[in-house]
Design an enzyme around this catalytic site. Sequence first.
Site, PDB file in Angstrom:
ATOM      1  N   GLY A  54       0.818  -1.202   0.000  1.00  0.00           N
ATOM      2  CA  GLY A  54       0.000   0.000   0.000  1.00  0.00           C
ATOM      3  C   GLY A  54       0.852   1.252   0.000  1.00  0.00           C
ATOM      4  N   GLU A  55       0.315   2.283  -0.609  1.00  0.00           N
ATOM      5  CA  GLU A  55       1.029   3.550  -0.590  1.00  0.00           C
ATOM      6  C   GLU A  55       0.031   4.688  -0.519  1.00  0.00           C
ATOM      7  OE1 GLU A  55       4.929   5.217  -2.556  1.00  0.00           O
ATOM      8  OE2 GLU A  55       3.370   4.941  -4.051  1.00  0.00           O
ATOM      9  N   THR A  57      -0.437   9.063   0.928  1.00  0.00           N
ATOM     10  CA  THR A  57       0.277  10.337   0.954  1.00  0.00           C
ATOM     11  C   THR A  57       1.285  10.358   2.096  1.00  0.00           C
ATOM     12  OG1 THR A  57      -1.924  11.171   0.456  1.00  0.00           O
ATOM     13  CG2 THR A  57      -0.179  12.799   0.633  1.00  0.00           C
ATOM     14  N   PHE A  58       0.924   9.720   3.180  1.00  0.00           N
ATOM     15  CA  PHE A  58       1.751   9.857   4.377  1.00  0.00           C
ATOM     16  C   PHE A  58       2.483   8.581   4.771  1.00  0.00           C
ATOM     17  CE2 PHE A  58      -1.977  12.771   5.123  1.00  0.00           C
ATOM     18  CZ  PHE A  58      -1.317  13.920   4.709  1.00  0.00           C
ATOM     19  N   SER A  59       2.338   7.529   3.988  1.00  0.00           N
ATOM     20  CA  SER A  59       3.001   6.287   4.374  1.00  0.00           C
ATOM     21  C   SER A  59       3.144   5.305   3.217  1.00  0.00           C
ATOM     22  CB  SER A  59       2.187   5.601   5.481  1.00  0.00           C
ATOM     23  OG  SER A  59       1.069   4.954   4.911  1.00  0.00           O
ATOM     24  N   ASP A 166     -11.260   9.723   7.807  1.00  0.00           N
ATOM     25  CA  ASP A 166     -10.937   9.254   6.456  1.00  0.00           C
ATOM     26  C   ASP A 166     -11.579   7.883   6.205  1.00  0.00           C
ATOM     27  OD1 ASP A 166      -9.866   9.504   3.928  1.00  0.00           O
ATOM     28  OD2 ASP A 166      -7.853   8.878   4.495  1.00  0.00           O
TER      29      ASP A 166
HETATM   30  P1  ADP Z   1      -2.163   5.448   4.346  1.00  0.00           P
HETATM   31  O1  ADP Z   1      -2.195   6.436   5.459  1.00  0.00           O
HETATM   32  O2  ADP Z   1      -0.943   5.574   3.527  1.00  0.00           O
HETATM   33  O3  ADP Z   1      -3.422   5.433   3.553  1.00  0.00           O
HETATM   34  P2  ADP Z   1      -3.050   2.925   5.493  1.00  0.00           P
HETATM   35  O4  ADP Z   1      -2.891   2.639   6.929  1.00  0.00           O
HETATM   36  O5  ADP Z   1      -4.421   3.266   5.025  1.00  0.00           O
HETATM   37  O6  ADP Z   1      -2.009   4.035   5.068  1.00  0.00           O
HETATM   38  O7  ADP Z   1      -2.545   1.691   4.658  1.00  0.00           O
HETATM   39  C1  ADP Z   1      -2.490   1.734   3.242  1.00  0.00           C
HETATM   40  C2  ADP Z   1      -2.923   0.413   2.650  1.00  0.00           C
HETATM   41  O8  ADP Z   1      -2.076  -0.639   3.133  1.00  0.00           O
HETATM   42  C3  ADP Z   1      -4.332  -0.017   3.061  1.00  0.00           C
HETATM   43  O9  ADP Z   1      -5.301   0.544   2.211  1.00  0.00           O
HETATM   44  C4  ADP Z   1      -4.244  -1.520   2.946  1.00  0.00           C
HETATM   45  O10 ADP Z   1      -4.428  -1.934   1.610  1.00  0.00           O
HETATM   46  C5  ADP Z   1      -2.818  -1.810   3.357  1.00  0.00           C
HETATM   47  N1  ADP Z   1      -2.785  -2.167   4.794  1.00  0.00           N
HETATM   48  C6  ADP Z   1      -2.683  -1.330   5.841  1.00  0.00           C
HETATM   49  N2  ADP Z   1      -2.688  -1.986   7.003  1.00  0.00           N
HETATM   50  C7  ADP Z   1      -2.802  -3.301   6.687  1.00  0.00           C
HETATM   51  C8  ADP Z   1      -2.871  -4.511   7.447  1.00  0.00           C
HETATM   52  N3  ADP Z   1      -2.797  -4.506   8.762  1.00  0.00           N
HETATM   53  N4  ADP Z   1      -3.006  -5.676   6.773  1.00  0.00           N
HETATM   54  C9  ADP Z   1      -3.041  -5.686   5.438  1.00  0.00           C
HETATM   55  N5  ADP Z   1      -2.972  -4.600   4.668  1.00  0.00           N
HETATM   56  C10 ADP Z   1      -2.849  -3.408   5.275  1.00  0.00           C
HETATM   57 MG    MG Z   2      -5.329   4.867   4.070  1.00  0.00          MG
END
Ligand code: ADP
Ligand code: MG
Length: 487
Positions: A54-55, A57-59, A166
């Site tokens: 996953g990608e 804006t902030f991570s 969000d």
């Molecule tokens: P951002 O702030 O960059 O949106 P997220 O916490 O929403 O970060 O994570 C981005 C993406 O990473 C999510 O939409 C999901 O697809 C994947 N992801 C995040 N946490 C998990 C997890 N615990 N298990 C599996 N996939 C995850």
């Molecule tokens: Mg997110």
Amino acid sequence: MDSSVNYIDNVATDGSVKSTNKKNISRDVESEIESLCKAVPQLAKTFRIIEKIGEGTFSSVYLGEARMRDGSREMFALKHLIPTSHPTRIAAELQCLTVAGGRENVMGVEYCFRNEDHVVIVMPYMEHQAIVDIIGSLSFEEVRLYMYHLLKALRHIHQFGIIHRDIKPNNFLYNRKAKTFALVDFGLAQGTSNTQIELLKDLVALRKAPRPVFSEKNLNSSNSTTAATTKREIKTQLVKPVKTGELSSRRFLSGRRGPATVRPLKTHRGVHQHLTCNCFQTERVCNICLSRKQQVAPRAGTPGFRAPEILTKCPDQGTAIDVWSAGVIFLSLLSGRYPFFKASDDLVALAQIMTIRGSRETVKAAKAFGKAVLCSQELPRLDLRVLCETLRGQRPNKDAKSISKTKPETTDEGAQKQACETPRPHPKSRDKTLKPSSQRHCLVHDERGWDTVPDEAYDLLDLLLDLNPNSRITAAQALEHPLFKDL
Ligand code: ADP
Ligand code: MG
Ligand code: ZN
């Protein structure tokens, strides 16, 4: 992503990130993983980082495998926060996960690594499907269950005084096969006035200070009006409510400005705060108004999921904004269109909401929370069932051709017309004995249950998409709704 677990079994576990991933991930990701391991060396000692999942804006989020003490292997999601994130922001995100997470469909946290300004939050990995990939094949029963679990997560975090800010499918992980759900991403969360998350209180002070790193581009002040997705040209203006005789407090924030008609005026900030002008209800913003101080209100989140009180810059926002977003998700799932709303700026987003919920109703609700909204044209409130069934193709629609597949986010004029022609049920019909839809309409038979959607579903949708945050149903109340009586 769904094959990631099998993929691990196919890979030799020599511990080397580079050699194990060469064939499966792109060079860019490979070097990204490498630099992450350099930035946080402890990470590589514990995990074999397999791929990027996953990608935002902030991570960036990676899939990592760890060998546990008992010799077993476990999968984790490693969320690497951008190093420029404010330390309080990072700590608040982590605190939301540690205090409220790990139960009630809210993602938990296992570990956290930090080296200098790099922070990695380690969560259990949850395999999931993207809504955009499965929306066309979901049954009504799956949608009902999804909404139930989403509302459960919201009730839980709202009890802690957390406003997620969000809520959207990408942040609510759904494993269709296992029927498991997890709310993630507290990166934009804020606290209510009585929040139990200490660090969210600290964020209030932070919010008042200038934020050079994160400040979101204010689309209102740009002149990006090109991608208006509503088919009709609707002009929306947002003005402060006018105190009697005080024209100077009026502000016009329309994206459709007529710069050619604005006469240049020698001015500096503050000079015109008390002057009156007559650009009110016209298609231009005069220099007096341009020099006025901007209303500041939180507006983080994703435009298409923003509640009307965010779009109108209401400074007083609560947990109801998450409930609105849940309503937009429900609308999307019931109509089979994702994303449902897609807007280039907040006023276009507001106009899109008006096409569904009615312009008069929107103006009235905005007035209730202290905002004056003008709309150039009257838009009727739509019957939600007719709208969703038409968009879904369940209802024979003479204008079906006009439902554009390439633009799923737009509301269809044919659907709208038909929806207007159908007498709509009483908006607060919660307590009435409801007839199953099949008795009232002749719908295309559908084995996934789309021809027998009960009225309760549209009744709940109506309550979630209440334009007025003060009367909008809460997550706790929504879970008590007749739609979920057997759950
Ligand atoms: P951002 O702030 O960059 O949106 P997220 O916490 O929403 O970060 O994570 C981005 C993406 O990473 C999510 O939409 C999901 O697809 C994947 N992801 C995040 N946490 C998990 C997890 N615990 N298990 C599996 N996939 C995850
Ligand atoms: Mg997110
Ligand atoms: Zn003016």
